[in-house]
Design an enzyme around this catalytic site. Structure first.
Site, short mmCIF file in Angstrom:
data_model
loop_
_atom_site.label_atom_id
_atom_site.label_comp_id
_atom_site.label_asym_id
_atom_site.label_seq_id
_atom_site.Cartn_x
_atom_site.Cartn_y
_atom_site.Cartn_z
N ASP A 179 26.62 33.94 7.83
CA ASP A 179 27.78 34.25 8.21
C ASP A 179 28.89 33.46 7.23
O ASP A 179 28.46 32.55 6.29
CB ASP A 179 27.80 33.60 9.65
CG ASP A 179 29.14 34.26 10.47
OD1 ASP A 179 29.87 35.14 9.95
OD2 ASP A 179 29.12 34.26 11.85
N ASP B 128 32.44 42.35 14.35
CA ASP B 128 32.43 41.63 15.62
C ASP B 128 32.66 42.42 16.94
O ASP B 128 32.38 42.07 18.12
CB ASP B 128 33.22 40.55 15.60
CG ASP B 128 32.80 39.20 15.06
OD1 ASP B 128 31.38 39.24 14.68
OD2 ASP B 128 33.30 38.31 14.55
C1 DGJ Z 1 30.86 35.45 13.58
C2 DGJ Z 1 29.88 36.65 13.56
O1 DGJ Z 1 30.33 37.87 13.10
C3 DGJ Z 1 29.43 36.70 15.35
O2 DGJ Z 1 28.20 37.75 15.39
C4 DGJ Z 1 28.62 35.27 15.44
O3 DGJ Z 1 27.72 34.93 14.58
C5 DGJ Z 1 29.60 34.17 15.37
N1 DGJ Z 1 30.32 34.18 14.03
C6 DGJ Z 1 29.19 32.76 15.67
O4 DGJ Z 1 29.99 32.00 15.16
#
Ligand code: DGJ
Length: 774
Positions: free
Chosen positions: A472, A535
């Protein structure tokens, strides 16, 4: 295949050709880019020179009084010699900022990796054309890399300083291409968090259209992939050009047109705040841009880019390798979990048929919320007794594989890492650095930081059996140090780390993520074969995101999760099957709280998973096309096609009263062949029927009451099944009629009740008349 004919080069792929010409003064011009030419003819007149200069133009020299560089389709453009398009190359030294490159030499060679940047593999040949500056200040090599069977041509540039004076490189595009307007629309992929990759088309008019990022990353604001579609082009017909950049940082793509309708396309890193100073004999090389031409419309372009990414960009180990169905705990638990909670989810996931369990954010350091812990990559054993190994062993004991989340490029101030290395973050000399999601970016341009990141990931991967890593990256860059190379050096550092890691752990499946799609590009895909697209897990939003993504990327890179019925991002409620209908066109996963599932929900998910497993290769690696889009009406429809099988996803936006009849359409079928088709039967929640439920119940039921809520746990309605046979000709032009959509007057198994944002999946197989699908 590259051939030279006199002063011309013919670069051909299986279905396209690019013709370059060295003109009388030694300029390199684009004479043609289009359908494949089997050769060049002496009098084919693919390029033409203006016989007279136009009024107010500057001519190249007294000897070439008819040469005006603004009127030619240059493969590079500098300033100062009468070319008034935006330059693709800006240089200066202490004495001059006028640079004039002319043809020097060429060579055809085995393709070579680009120093510092990922290089797509599988190229057959590379043409290098060397341009020399007239006063011998510098040499510019233009590399044309041929991906023959993918119909893609890569281009990048390298500049070498031949002078004793330091040479400042202020801009160096990877690619410039000259075209003449054909009613072009520019189709770009712009967006924001939770709303990535919006496909939007703009008619080209005189002036300059720019897509770019200056966030430090390729960004969710504008993806580097875009297309130019001629006025008559649609999904299946017409001339389309596509472009992309194999780079994950700031980028700039521009299409500039003058009133003569001459066009210059440029693709490259974003020159903003980037200036490379070269000492004598030193060189600078750009990342690779790629381009493709398709005569068969936007789908044709997409097919070329899909096979290019699958065959030449993602790590070869993952080529055509089926991806597991994942469960990710993020939307179910957030940071609030312990080993007991996770094991319970693992067991439930396994019972549904899920193959991989991914433990998301919150397992390390003191990471109980997003203000702390980033950088301390040791498992929090207070939270997870037995550590990662305990969880991994448990998952493997159940027969699942195990994956983990990391955000290795970042640090919270509240962490041991920051306390020991406050100087490791990206910052300028005296401003207080801006936080983003309470975190700061580690300066990957520094070797010691690269080593730390490599070791952190290595120690996690070595601590247990881990087959998957979600990488991430939740904030863009800010407060950059004053170095003209920083925006490139950051990525050279990151790529170095990714190269080491993916070589050390070649079978670990890495998933790219940057708050969803904030860094979804060919650079990251060179190491990470799939990407968390957004997201936003709302299925309608994902339809739009996938529609954008499929312009230039294959669905094997789309990580798609079925989430809770009420979307956490939109608060829009759709059925679990409506979510599956969209998520199935990619790499399927789940992200909802499995403890909340009713017996009916569990049966629904199990059925989805079995269906997906039975057709996984088709869903993940079939050729993906758009059949209809919301730009033309209320229906969005896509298909994947592999061999003699198709899957068609057909979706609607807002439900319409008294809707028109619907038909099943397909592309790329043989008009004379017979196809069997069948819809996937879906579960319709009883609540969908509102007060109508009382027409079948012996006693009155409050549609918003407890009794219905209880009943729904164990009972649903099954959707219609549409099945039959059709000639390919009918599927191409009309298709078989589907069950009539709900119109408020009655319900039976002949009614298709999709509602707002619903859909269906249809399986199609070429068959003899007797084949029946279910
Ligand atoms: C952002 C990601 O896109 C989410 O899927 C998740 O992993 C969160 N970060 C966790 O902090």
């Amino acid at each position: 295949m590259v051939s030279k004919f006199g002063n011309r080069f013919l670069i051909s792929t299986d279905r396209s050709s690019l013709v370059l010409r060295i003109d009388g003064i030694g300029k390199l011009l684009t004479d043609y880019y289009g359908r494949k030419l089997t050769g060049l003819l002496d009098d084919d007149h693919l390029g033409i020179d203006y016989p007279f200069p136009q009024g107010t133009s500057v001519v190249y020299s007294p000897d070439y009084w008819n040469h005006n560089l603004s009127l030619v389709k240059s493969e590079i453009a500098t300033m100062g010699k009468g070319d008034y398009f935006s330059p693709s190359v800006i240089l200066s030294d202490d004495r001059t900022q006028v640079f004039d490159f002319v043809y020097d030499s060429y060579r055809i060679q085995e393709p070579e990796p680009i120093d510092g940047f990922p290089t797509p593999h599988g190229a057959s040949q590379e043409l290098v054309i060397v341009m020399a500056e007239r006063q011998t200040h510098a040499r510019l090599s233009l590399h044309y890399v041929v991906y023959e069977s993918e119909d893609v041509i890569g281009r990048y540039a390298e500049i070498i300083n031949d002078s004793d004076l330091p040479l400042a490189v202020k801009k160096l595009s990877s690619l410039q291409l000259g075209l003449t307007n054909d009613g072009y629309r520019i189709i770009g992929l712009t967006g924001s968090w939770a709303n990535e990759l919006n496909r939007n088309a703009t008619k080209l008019v005189p002036g300059k259209f720019v897509l770019s990022s200056n966030t430090g990353f390729s960004s969710n604001r504008a993806n580097p992939c875009f297309a130019l579609a001629s006025s008559h082009a649609d999904f299946t017909h017409g001339d389309v050009y596509g472009f992309n950049l194999v780079f994950s940082g700031n980028h700039e793509e521009s299409v500039e047109m003058d009133t003569n309708q001459n066009i210059r396309v440029q693709v490259g890193y974003n020159p903003l705040l980037t200036e490379i100073v070269l000492a004598k004999s030193k060189s600078f090389v750009t990342p690779m841009a790629v381009m493709a031409y398709a005569e068969d419309g936007l789908n044709g372009l997409a097919h070329r880019f899909q096979s290019f990414v699958n065959d030449c960009v993602i790590p070869p180990y993952f080529k055509n390798r089926e991806r597991p169905i994942a469960y990710n705990n993020w939307e179910a638990t957030g940071f609030d979990f312990n080993d007991g909670k996770i094991k319970k989810l693992m067991k439930k996931a396994k019972d549904l048929g899920i193959e991989l369990f991914v433990l998301d954010d919150g397992w390390f350091g003191n990471r109980d919320n997003d203000s702390q812990g980033l950088g301390d990559w040791q498992c929090n054993e207070k939270k997870i007794k037995g550590g990662l190994k305990g969880l991994s062993d448990y998952a493997h004991g159940l027969g699942m594989t195990f994956g983990i989340w990391m955000e290795p490029e970042m640090v919270n101030k509240n962490s041991k890492l920051y306390q020991s290395h406050p100087d490791w973050i990206v910052k300028d000399v005296d401003h207080q650095p801006c936080p983003g999601r309470n975190q700061y970016v580690l300066d990957l341009s520094r070797t010691e930081v690269q080593d730390f990141v490599y070791q952190s990931v290595k120690s996690v991967l070595d601590s247990a059996k881990i087959e998957f890593l979600k990488w991430d990256c939740n904030r863009p860059l800010s407060d950059y140090p004053r170095s003209g190379s920083f925006f490139l050096d950051y990525f050279k550092g990151l790529y170095r780390v990714l190269d080491r890691l993916t070589k050390a752990y070649p079978t670990v499946l890495f998933e790219n993520c940057a708050s969803g799609g904030n860094r979804y590009d060919l650079g990251m895909l060179s190491y990470f074969p799939q990407s968390w697209m957004s997201d936003d897990t709302d299925s309608f939003q994902r339809e739009l995101i996938q529609y954008g993504g499929m312009l230039g990327y294959p669905q094997s890179t789309f990580s798609n999760h079925v989430a809770a019925k009420t979307s956490m991002q939109m608060l829009r409620k759709t059925s679990l099957d409506a979510k599956f209908d969209v998520a199935a066109f990619g790499v399927l996963g789940y992200e909802l709280d499995l403890n909340d599932l009713s017996p009916i929900d569990q049966a629904t998910l199990s059925a989805q998973i079995s269906y997906y497993k039975a057709h996984r290769a088709l869903f993940q690696f079939g050729i993906l096309s758009v059949i209809e889009s919301y730009e033309d009406g209320n229906v969005f429809s896509v298909q994947v096609h592999r061999g003699d099988e198709w899957m068609i996803g057909r979706y609607g936006a807002i439900q319409l009263a008294n809707p028109k009849l619907s038909y099943l359409k397909a592309l790329d079928v043989d008009p004379n062949a017979i196809y069997a088709y069948a819809s996937r039967q879906e579960s319709i929640p009883l609540s969908k029927f509102g007060s109508h439920i009382n027409s079948v119940t012996p006693i009155h039921v409050n549609p918003d009451g407890m009794a219905l809520a209880w009943l729904m746990k164990n009972k649903d309605m099954k959707s219609e099944i549409d099945q039959g046979h059709a000639y390919g000709a009918s599927l191409l032009s009309q298709g078989p009629a589907l069950s009539v959509e709900w119109n408020g007057t009655g319900y039976s198994d002949k009614i298709r009740l999709e509602g707002d944002f619903g859909g269906r999946i249809y399986h199609l197989i070429q068959s003899s008349k007797s084949t029946h699908l279910s």
